[in-house]
Structures are given as C-alpha cells and as structure tokens.
Design an enzyme around this catalytic site. Structure first.
Site, PDB file in Angstrom:
ATOM      1  N   CYS A 171       0.905  -1.249  -0.174  1.00 43.34           N
ATOM      2  CA  CYS A 171       0.163  -0.134  -0.031  1.00 43.34           C
ATOM      3  C   CYS A 171       0.932   1.160  -0.096  1.00 43.34           C
ATOM      4  O   CYS A 171       1.669   1.238   0.574  1.00 43.34           O
ATOM      5  CB  CYS A 171      -0.888  -0.054   1.107  1.00 43.34           C
ATOM      6  SG  CYS A 171      -2.043  -1.247   1.265  1.00 43.34           S
ATOM      7  N   ARG A 175       3.940  -0.534  -4.816  1.00 38.77           N
ATOM      8  CA  ARG A 175       3.508  -1.063  -3.514  1.00 38.77           C
ATOM      9  C   ARG A 175       2.453  -1.755  -3.594  1.00 38.77           C
ATOM     10  O   ARG A 175       1.980  -2.233  -2.261  1.00 38.77           O
ATOM     11  CB  ARG A 175       3.470   0.173  -2.439  1.00 38.77           C
ATOM     12  CG  ARG A 175       4.709   0.996  -2.230  1.00 38.77           C
ATOM     13  CD  ARG A 175       4.590   2.352  -1.462  1.00 38.77           C
ATOM     14  NE  ARG A 175       4.611   1.781  -0.087  1.00 38.77           N
ATOM     15  CZ  ARG A 175       5.592   1.565   0.511  1.00 38.77           C
ATOM     16  NH1 ARG A 175       6.750   1.996   0.249  1.00 38.77           N
ATOM     17  NH2 ARG A 175       5.656   0.979   2.073  1.00 38.77           N
ATOM     18  N   TRP A 203      -2.783  -2.821  -1.702  1.00 43.86           N
ATOM     19  CA  TRP A 203      -2.605  -4.123  -1.782  1.00 43.86           C
ATOM     20  C   TRP A 203      -3.377  -5.025  -0.461  1.00 43.86           C
ATOM     21  O   TRP A 203      -3.057  -4.646   0.797  1.00 43.86           O
ATOM     22  CB  TRP A 203      -0.938  -4.432  -1.361  1.00 43.86           C
ATOM     23  CG  TRP A 203      -0.593  -5.929  -1.562  1.00 43.86           C
ATOM     24  CD1 TRP A 203      -0.052  -6.422  -2.877  1.00 43.86           C
ATOM     25  CD2 TRP A 203      -0.377  -6.956  -0.583  1.00 43.86           C
ATOM     26  NE1 TRP A 203       0.085  -7.910  -2.599  1.00 43.86           N
ATOM     27  CE2 TRP A 203       0.066  -8.062  -1.342  1.00 43.86           C
ATOM     28  CE3 TRP A 203      -0.639  -6.898   0.606  1.00 43.86           C
ATOM     29  CZ2 TRP A 203       0.184  -9.437  -0.364  1.00 43.86           C
ATOM     30  CZ3 TRP A 203      -0.442  -7.875   1.481  1.00 43.86           C
ATOM     31  CH2 TRP A 203       0.028  -9.273   0.852  1.00 43.86           C
ATOM     32  N   ASN A 229      -1.511   2.298   5.536  1.00 42.25           N
ATOM     33  CA  ASN A 229      -0.848   1.194   5.167  1.00 42.25           C
ATOM     34  C   ASN A 229      -0.304   0.400   6.200  1.00 42.25           C
ATOM     35  O   ASN A 229       0.122   1.008   7.235  1.00 42.25           O
ATOM     36  CB  ASN A 229       0.520   1.925   4.480  1.00 42.25           C
ATOM     37  CG  ASN A 229       1.655   0.955   4.269  1.00 42.25           C
ATOM     38  OD1 ASN A 229       1.489  -0.435   4.242  1.00 42.25           O
ATOM     39  ND2 ASN A 229       3.064   1.457   4.329  1.00 42.25           N
ATOM     40  N   GLY A 230      -0.594  -0.892   6.222  1.00 44.61           N
ATOM     41  CA  GLY A 230      -0.369  -1.857   7.293  1.00 44.61           C
ATOM     42  C   GLY A 230      -1.427  -2.696   7.976  1.00 44.61           C
ATOM     43  O   GLY A 230      -2.443  -2.828   6.939  1.00 44.61           O
ATOM     44  N   GLU A 262      15.821 -19.443  -7.268  1.00 45.25           N
ATOM     45  CA  GLU A 262      15.565 -18.094  -7.734  1.00 45.25           C
ATOM     46  C   GLU A 262      14.760 -18.215  -9.425  1.00 45.25           C
ATOM     47  O   GLU A 262      13.877 -17.640  -9.622  1.00 45.25           O
ATOM     48  CB  GLU A 262      16.437 -17.371  -7.952  1.00 45.25           C
ATOM     49  CG  GLU A 262      16.364 -15.970  -8.678  1.00 45.25           C
ATOM     50  CD  GLU A 262      15.609 -15.166  -7.779  1.00 45.25           C
ATOM     51  OE1 GLU A 262      15.134 -15.542  -6.734  1.00 45.25           O
ATOM     52  OE2 GLU A 262      15.169 -13.906  -8.548  1.00 45.25           O
ATOM     53  N   LYS A 288      11.146 -16.899 -10.085  1.00 44.12           N
ATOM     54  CA  LYS A 288      10.654 -15.916 -11.177  1.00 44.12           C
ATOM     55  C   LYS A 288       9.483 -16.445 -11.966  1.00 44.12           C
ATOM     56  O   LYS A 288       8.807 -15.743 -12.480  1.00 44.12           O
ATOM     57  CB  LYS A 288      11.861 -15.771 -12.052  1.00 44.12           C
ATOM     58  CG  LYS A 288      13.029 -14.850 -11.565  1.00 44.12           C
ATOM     59  CD  LYS A 288      12.837 -13.174 -11.414  1.00 44.12           C
ATOM     60  CE  LYS A 288      12.143 -12.950 -10.161  1.00 44.12           C
ATOM     61  NZ  LYS A 288      12.877 -12.884  -8.963  1.00 44.12           N
ATOM     62  N   GLU A 309       6.046 -16.194 -10.194  1.00 51.14           N
ATOM     63  CA  GLU A 309       5.770 -14.944  -9.791  1.00 51.14           C
ATOM     64  C   GLU A 309       5.058 -14.361 -11.108  1.00 51.14           C
ATOM     65  O   GLU A 309       4.034 -13.748 -10.936  1.00 51.14           O
ATOM     66  CB  GLU A 309       6.957 -14.047  -9.529  1.00 51.14           C
ATOM     67  CG  GLU A 309       7.434 -14.001  -8.069  1.00 51.14           C
ATOM     68  CD  GLU A 309       8.529 -12.948  -8.057  1.00 51.14           C
ATOM     69  OE1 GLU A 309       9.630 -13.015  -8.571  1.00 51.14           O
ATOM     70  OE2 GLU A 309       8.214 -12.082  -7.127  1.00 51.14           O
ATOM     71  N   HIS A 320      14.239 -38.892  -3.878  1.00 52.03           N
ATOM     72  CA  HIS A 320      13.737 -39.014  -2.699  1.00 52.03           C
ATOM     73  C   HIS A 320      12.182 -38.733  -2.311  1.00 52.03           C
ATOM     74  O   HIS A 320      11.704 -38.209  -1.444  1.00 52.03           O
ATOM     75  CB  HIS A 320      14.460 -38.231  -1.414  1.00 52.03           C
ATOM     76  CG  HIS A 320      15.938 -38.863  -1.411  1.00 52.03           C
ATOM     77  ND1 HIS A 320      16.292 -39.927  -0.764  1.00 52.03           N
ATOM     78  CD2 HIS A 320      17.035 -38.249  -1.716  1.00 52.03           C
ATOM     79  CE1 HIS A 320      17.406 -40.355  -1.023  1.00 52.03           C
ATOM     80  NE2 HIS A 320      18.288 -39.339  -1.523  1.00 52.03           N
ATOM     81  N   LYS A 339       5.710  -4.747  -4.846  1.00 52.86           N
ATOM     82  CA  LYS A 339       7.513  -4.624  -4.591  1.00 52.86           C
ATOM     83  C   LYS A 339       7.761  -4.368  -3.492  1.00 52.86           C
ATOM     84  O   LYS A 339       9.039  -4.862  -3.018  1.00 52.86           O
ATOM     85  CB  LYS A 339       7.786  -3.434  -5.483  1.00 52.86           C
ATOM     86  CG  LYS A 339       9.202  -3.099  -5.731  1.00 52.86           C
ATOM     87  CD  LYS A 339       9.482  -4.031  -6.876  1.00 52.86           C
ATOM     88  CE  LYS A 339      10.998  -3.913  -7.240  1.00 52.86           C
ATOM     89  NZ  LYS A 339      11.606  -5.263  -7.721  1.00 52.86           N
TER      90      LYS A 339
END
Ligand code: M6R
Length: 611
Positions: free
Chosen positions: A2, A27, A77, A103-104, A484, A488, A491, A507, A606
């Site tokens: 946010c 954000r 968000w 925000n929070g 990674e 990627k 996402e 395994h 982000k």
C-alpha cells in the site's frame, strides 16, 4: 505494501496525488482512491483494479476535483477484504466528514470494531482500516482537535500503520502518523507533502523528514508540527534527499523487467566500481565498520532475508563459508523472528533486502540488534527503514527497479556478497582469490553474451510455455539459482515451479515425473557437474522433458536434453551470477507468451511492509 500520499498547499491537489500514486504503484495495485475537499466537503473517489481506473474517474470529474488544494490518496495491496471499491481507501466515518488512508495492519481491529458498533458506528467495508476512521471521528467529536483525535486513537490501535487523515471541519490540515510502516514528509514553499516513499515527493521537493514510530505530524500549507504519542514536541532532522526525479521509462523495451534484465552488466560494473580496483589490490569495503580484529575472530554469521533476497543470501552463505571458514546460517526473516535464536554480540547479523522495507526482515534485524549483534544491511535503498537500523550499510546501487520481479537488484546483491566474502577472507588473511577477482571483472561481458543470444531462450520459452508445472534442479552453489529460477517463473507466469537439489529428486519429487513435466538442470562445470548429469539421466528415464542450462559444449548433451541453453564458460564459484540471467529471460518470455502482466503480477507488491 500500500502506498499513501498527501498534499496540502495552494495548488490543485489532484495531479500531485495521482503523480504520487503512480510512483508508488510498486507498493500495490489492486485498487486506489483519493479524498479531496470540494467546496468545504470531503469527497471520496475510488476504483477497483489498476490505478488507471481511478485516473479515468478523475478525468470525468476533473473540473470539480481540481478545485481542491488538499487531498490524500492511496494505492492498495489488500490484506483485509477483497480488492473492491468498498474496501478501497480512503475510508470514512458515519458523518462522512473525515477520510483516512492507511498502510499496514490494525491487529486489534475486531475488538475496536465491536466497541465502535456498540457506539452506533455502521461499517461499510471488510477492512481493518475503517475502524481507524470511526475511532478518529469519535475522538474528534470529543476533542474538536484533529491532531489530538489521531493521537488518542493511536493509543488504542495495535499493529503496524502509516495513516493520513483529513476532516472537513479542520480545513487546511492533514494529520499523519506511523508505527512500523514508513512515512516521509516533504517541505515545499506554501505547500507540504507526505508519502510512504520518496519517489512520490521527489518531483516537488528534495527537503524531507523521515518520521519515526509513534510520531504524529500536523501539516498545513505553511507549517509542519511534530509531536510524540505522549504529546511532547519533537524535533526531527530535516534532510536534503540525494535523489533526482527520474523519468521512469522503458527505454524501448516492452516491459521494465526486460529492461532491468538488460541493465545487469552495468549493475555489476557499478557494484564493483571503487571496491574491486585491481586483482592484486585488496577489496575496499569501507561500508563494513565492524572492527577488523572482531571480523578476524568472528565465528558466526546469521543472514535474514525474504524471497529473492533470501536466494542471494544463500549464495552468500556458500561463499563466506568456503572462503572464510565462518559458519553462516541463512533463514527466512519470517521464521527467524518466531523462534529462540542463538544470537549475541559476537554474531554478525546481515539483513538483505532490495526495498529495505520488508517488515519481516526489519523485525528480524531489530531483534538481533537488541541482543547486541552488529547489524550489516545489504539493500538497494540506503534511505530505507532497514538501512536506518544498520551499523554497517552496503548500498547495492542497482538503480530503481520498477518491475515487481526482482532481477537486477538480485544481481547487485549477489555481487555484493562476492565482494563481502572476499573482503572478509582478505582481512582474515586466508585464501588467494585473485582468479575470482579477475573473473568478476570480466563477468559483465559474459552476461552481455547471454543477452545477445536471448532468441535461443525465447525459442525454448515458446516450446515450454504450455506446461502446467516446472522443476528446476541444481546442486551446490547453484541450488539457490534453481530456487530463484523457479520463483521468477511462478511470480510472473503463475506456473507451478519448484527448485530442488538434484540429489533430492529421487527421494520423492521423482514420482511426479512423466512426459508432461519439464525438468531444467543447471549443469555448470565443476565438482557437481557429473552428479547432476546422472540425476538428469534419472529424470530422462522417467520421460521428463529435459532442458539444460550449461556452460559445457559436450555434444553428448544433445542426446539427453530437448533444449539446451548455453552460457559462456565460467568458474563454478561465480556461475550463479551468470546462470540466473537466462532463467530470468526464460521466465520473462514464458509470461509474455502467456500474455501475463509481467511488471505487475497479480497478488504481489514490490515492497512487503506487512508481516
Ligand atoms: O525488498 P525485499 O528484497 O526485502 O523483498 C523480499 C521479497 O518480497 C522479494 O524478493 C520478492 O520475492 C520479489 N517479488 C522477488 O522477485
């Protein structure tokens, strides 16, 4: 997570608010809204979905909205309540005279809501934030003082917040406050600003003040007054921001992510600049302020990070243990903070974060700090909340990264870990790492070669873009590269992708293999090459569709693999910094073929400022 922005002055507020929200879009981007004061009345404009939807609404009502010289704005968000118009901020109270953006997370919102409902408040949204609107309104009806109302409300609120509030009975005033969420005030001439982050201010002013937790600021066009939660006046440092307004341009690339991938050769050069001057000279790392004698005696390092930064930290562990013989633990910050850790003043704790605002990592480094550990922060935002917790601060200088999927900031973190590990080894007088230093210097050219052959990766992406699942395997220092690569892909394409150590495949995960499952083997020359080759044979024997990412030119690989992505030859120890580039491109091209929103993937942001 946010973004909030506020403006008060003599100019029209709306364009400044929308510009601010545009630069805070990283954000969150699932809904947005503004509150302005038109002819003495607070009016809200909100939209679900991308910021453009709000801009369209504003455009239709521009003549009216542009009259206001005060306003607050929000880009969301979602944490509590779906991303609908009702749940979009700003929120208001029963009388509709007050507006708040947040925000929070308000952790005790259920208790507060129950209490407020008993007092007659009617809730219209599923958000935690609406409780703040009703609570501040109720305090205002008792005090008729907006600053005091906000102050009294924050005494009852638990959790993390940055808040901005306006009220139509107190014209020309914005009140803002924070606890465990960032907030910065910008000073203008006859106007003042407040925002979650600097990019929202920098076009208008460079004079700024970062708020600390539990401080409450009252802005008018000509004044900025600061108090603490106990009503004591506070003096806070006003600083000149070392930022230039940046025109965020894709420079001809289709997406920011593709542009940022292509910036990586220069990012490596930037990170090395001034620190790695010549292979026979020691690494210069003035940023590490820990006493050299203490560094020599250090026998324990803990690294905390999340997501992509965690993968960079995992490579860092490998390097520091290998070069310096110091035991390193790497842990997701969100786990570190909820267990008893063996951390003390003899432990060096490294926090890694692109944004410097990740709530879990901030909490983790604060916990370690309270136990007396030296805190080293590796971040792309030297002006961030996390950076202000640092005893030693390594800014990674990747430049602004717009795409939510981290690429060049990961590269910058990796290279910073190479420098740090070599630096510690040199301070300790162990290991001759001149070959590695030479390789670091020529790494940018090798990355450029990979980028020059991106069409091969594009072809491979086309071939595999219909897959529902993906497995990445690697061993040793490239296990984090496998994680990674999988992250990627997940996402930005929403394909279920997992990274495994190749030895673990047999395994359990091997049960998933059949002709529909692509397995990408990271097969870089070195001590685990033959082992991964055998693991790849095992996967092939189960009919998996095989992809190799390799620096080997062995023609026998053509029999085993359906698709081979080749990179220039490189030492195993430095290979993570090269091997990740084709994986970023592979994820990018698959997402692009699938028509996904590459730079702003669903459900992500982000900067993750909630725990
Ligand atoms: O800002 P940080 O590096 O602390 O962020 C940590 C993660 O949220 C971040 O790396 C996330 O996984 C990215 N979207 C990766 O592309």
């Amino acid at each position: 997570m946010c973004g909030i922005v506020g403006y008060i002055g003599r100019n029209s507020a709306v364009d400044i608010l929308l510009d601010g929200l545009t630069s805070l879009e990283y954000r969150g981007y699932d809904s947005s809204g503004i509150a302005v004061n038109i002819d003495g009345k607070v009016q809200l404009y909100k939209a679900a979905g991308k910021l453009q939807n709000l801009k369209d609404i504003v455009e239709k009502n521009y003549a009216e909205i542009s009259k206001s010289t005060i306003g607050i704005g929000h880009i969301r968000w979602a944490t509590h309540g779906a991303p609908t118009v009702e749940n979009a901020h700003p929120h208001s109270c029963n009388c509709g005279k007050l507006a708040v953006v947040h925000n929070g997370i308000i952790e005790n919102f259920k208790e507060l809501k129950e209490k407020l409902e008993k007092q007659g408040c009617t809730f219209r949204s599923q958000t935690d934030t609406e409780t703040v609107a009703h609570l501040v309104a109720s305090k205002f009806s008792q005090t008729h003082d907006l600053t005091e109302a906000v102050r009294l409300a924050t005494k009852e609120i638990e959790g993390a917040y940055a808040l901005c509030v306006i009220h139509q009975d107190v014209k020309d005033t914005i009140v803002a406050t924070r606890r465990n969420a960032p907030l910065v005030v910008g000073f203008g001439d006859g106007e003042n600003f407040v925002a979650s982050d600097v990019p929202a201010l920098i076009q208008y002013t460079k004079k700024a003040m970062y708020l600390d937790d539990n401080q409450i600021v009252t802005l008018t066009p000509d004044s900025v007054k600061l108090i603490d939660i106990d009503n004591n006046p506070v003096v806070q440092k006003v600083e000149m921001l070392p930022w230039e307004p940046v025109a965020l341009s894709k420079m001809g690339y289709k997406h920011f992510m593709l542009k940022e991938i292509h910036e990586q050769p220069d990012v490596v050069r930037n990170v090395l600049s001034g620190k790695l001057r010549a292979i026979d000279e020691p690494i210069v790392l003035k940023e590490v302020t820990l006493d050299r004698e203490k560094l020599k005696d250090l026998n324990r390092i803990q690294i905390v990070a999340c997501g992509t930064s965690l993968h960079a930290a995992m490579v860092g562990k490998y390097l520091i243990e290998d070069f310096c013989g110091i035991s390193v633990d790497v842990e997701p910050s969100s786990e570190y903070i909820y267990r008893k850790t063996i951390t003390d003043k003899n432990t060096l704790v490294i926090g890694v974060s692109q944004s410097g605002e990740t709530a879990d990592t901030i909490t983790a480094v604060r916990q370690a700090k309270s136990k007396g550990s030296h805190i080293l922060i590796v971040t792309n935002r030297p002006d961030s909340t996390m950076a202000r917790e640092a005893d030693s601060l390594i800014p990674v200088n990747a430049g602004i990264e717009v795409s939510v999927a981290a690429t060049k900031s990961y590269m910058a973190q990796l290279i910073s870990f190479y420098l740090l590990a070599i630096y510690i080894a040199e301070v300790k007088g162990v290991n001759d790492l001149r070959d590695l230093k030479h390789e670091l210097i020529i790494l940018p050219q090798k990355i450029e070669k990979v980028l020059a052959h991106k069409e091969d990766i594009q072809q491979c992406a086309r071939k595999f873009s219909g897959s529902k699942d993906f497995i990445f395997i690697a061993r040793g220092i490239n296990f984090p590269t496998a994680l990674e690569g999988a992250l990627k892909l997940k996402e930005i394409s929403y394909i279920n992708a997992t990274g495994y150590t190749a030895g673990e495949l047999k395994h359990g995960p091997i049960a998933m293999l059949d002709e529909s499952m692509p397995v990408l083997s990271i097969l870089m020359s070195g001590k685990v090459y033959d082992k991964i080759l055998s693991n790849s044979e095992e996967a092939k024997a189960r009919n998996a569709r095989m992809i190799a990412l390799t620096d080997s030119t062995d023609p026998k690989l053509n029999e085993l693999f359906d698709c081979i992505i080749r990179v220039p030859e490189i030492s195993e120890i430095l290979s993570p910094a090269l091997a990740v580039v084709p994986l970023q491109l592979l994820a990018y091209y698959i997402a692009e073929f699938l028509g996904k929103d590459v730079d702003q993937p669903r459900n992500l942001a982000k900067s993750v400022t909630v725990e």
